[in-house]
Design an enzyme around this catalytic site. Structure first.
Site, PDB file in Angstrom:
ATOM      1  N   ASP A   1      35.643  55.106  48.425  1.00  0.00           N
ATOM      2  CA  ASP A   1      35.977  56.487  48.093  1.00  0.00           C
ATOM      3  C   ASP A   1      35.220  57.468  48.988  1.00  0.00           C
ATOM      4  O   ASP A   1      34.336  57.091  49.765  1.00  0.00           O
ATOM      5  CB  ASP A   1      35.649  56.746  46.615  1.00  0.00           C
ATOM      6  CG  ASP A   1      36.672  57.632  45.936  1.00  0.00           C
ATOM      7  OD1 ASP A   1      37.296  58.461  46.630  1.00  0.00           O
ATOM      8  OD2 ASP A   1      36.858  57.497  44.714  1.00  0.00           O
TER       9      ASP A   1
ATOM     10  N   ASP B   1      44.640  62.008  43.149  1.00  0.00           N
ATOM     11  CA  ASP B   1      44.766  61.032  42.065  1.00  0.00           C
ATOM     12  C   ASP B   1      46.036  61.265  41.252  1.00  0.00           C
ATOM     13  O   ASP B   1      46.411  62.411  40.971  1.00  0.00           O
ATOM     14  CB  ASP B   1      43.560  61.128  41.127  1.00  0.00           C
ATOM     15  CG  ASP B   1      42.289  60.610  41.764  1.00  0.00           C
ATOM     16  OD1 ASP B   1      42.343  60.097  42.903  1.00  0.00           O
ATOM     17  OD2 ASP B   1      41.227  60.739  41.125  1.00  0.00           O
TER      18      ASP B   1
END
Length: 373
Positions: free
Chosen positions: A140, A195
């Site tokens: 990430d 997301d």
């Protein structure tokens, strides 16, 4: 290119030897995209903890999920990765600078968990770590303010290649720096969107945002519009069917995001449709895309191996409507006659000419594989 990559090139060139242009295109995609790790030759399939569980994960859950992946039959269909997302590690590293699992939730350690998952014939993925015998890394970009992703991610890519273990590399910087334009040389998949959430607007937005990068996907590296929400309860069955169909068509990683220990029959039937999975895993490795839009009525399509095509007719509107794909929309000669295979009803229609149509309920889709006669 690695020996694996060279071997794959030879295989694909032999497979498409009767079509020199297609063979050259495949060779170019391989040369551009295939990493030395030999992974990601088709989109990854598996499960990730984040969408359903967030930070509420512990080793018993992961072991039970691995058990369920096998007992449900999903593992036999190609779902092989059991991926821990965030919150598995302690906030502080050990004295040597290593990430360590939380003693309260993973008391046996990640190595023991990896051994358990491997014992099921599956692979273990993890979030932001390259050790412990894992097979998949989701890396990430949270709170990274000092280093450009274009600088940061190649360092990890090389570290993984040097680790002596084949580790699938999933880049997750949410598409902010257009990773499709530079990540094919670095990782096996790269997020093209923010997301996903378990609702219609979020899912359709991710599909649209991902679509413009279609030409950058190929064996070895895939666009990733984020994980599946199928089965989490925020959408209707028809919306989930469309979600799964589009993700399969665009060659997105198929990472289940629900609790597979408690699958209902409808969710299992969606996730285990072998014909839809076969589209996602097709050896040609070309991402399908949106080819026609008439208001809320859309046609998504792409080429498959053996001169076939996949088509999704999608009604994104609020009322019933007829959606039509013309041969010119999907790259077929107007005189071509095809056999149509409906991947959700499993019905076959021979000798279809010029176009294919369906009357669809709101938010519903139809998915076909067309085979020229």
């Amino acid at each position: 290119m690695s020996v694996v990559g060279v071997g794959l090139c030879i295989f694909l060139l032999l497979s498409y030897g009767n079509d020199a242009a297609a063979a050259r295109q495949v060779e170019e995609r391989i040369r551009r995209n295939l990493l030395a790790n030999g992974l990601g030759l088709t989109p990854a399939m598996g499960w990730n903890s984040w969408n359903h569980f967030g930070c509420s994960i512990e080793e018993k859950l992961i072991r039970e999920t691995a058990d369920a992946m096998v007992s449900s039959g999903l593992a036999a269909l190609g779902y092989q990765y059991i991926n821990l997302d965030d919150c598995w590690a302690e906030l502080n590293r050990d004295s040597k600078g290593n990430l360590v699992p939380k003693s309260s939730t993973f008391p046996s350690g990640i190595k023991a968990l990896a051994d358990y998952v491997h014992g099921k014939g599956l692979k273990l993925g993890i979030y932001s770590d390259a050790g412990y015998g894992v097979d998949y890394l989701k890396y990430d970009n949270c709170y990274n303010t000092g280093t450009s992703p274009k600088e940061r991610y190649p360092v990890m890519s090389q570290a993984l290649l040097n680790s002596g273990r084949p580790i699938y590399f999933s880049l997750c910087e949410w598409g902010q720096d257009d990773p499709a334009t530079w990540a094919p040389k670095i990782g096996n998949s790269w997020r093209t969107t923010g997301d996903i959430s378990d609702n219609w607007e979020s899912m359709t937005t991710r599909a649209d945002e991902n679509d413009k990068w279609a030409s950058f996907a190929a064996p070895g590296g895939w666009n990733d519009p984020d994980m599946l929400e199928v089965g989490n309860g925020g959408m209707t069955v028809e919306e989930y069917r469309a979600h799964f169909s589009i993700w399969a068509l665009v060659k997105a990683p198929l990472l289940i995001g629900c609790d597979i220990r408690a699958l209902d029959n409808v969710t299992l039937s969606l996730l285990s449709n072998m014909d839809v999975i076969a589209v996602n895993q097709d050896k040609l490795g070309v991402q399908g895309k949106k080819v026609r839009k008439d208001g809320d009525l859309e046609v998504w399509a792409g080429p498959l191996s053996n001169n076939r095509s996949v088509v999704v007719l999608w009604n994104r509107g609020a009322s019933n409507a007829v959606v039509t794909a013309y041969w010119s929309d999907i790259g077929l000669n107007t005189t071509t006659v095809v056999t149509s295979h409906d991947l959700w009803t499993h019905s076959i229609q021979p000798e279809v000419e010029e176009k294919i149509s369906a009357n669809l309920e709101s938010h519903a889709c139809k998915m076909y594989v067309l085979t020229p006669q």
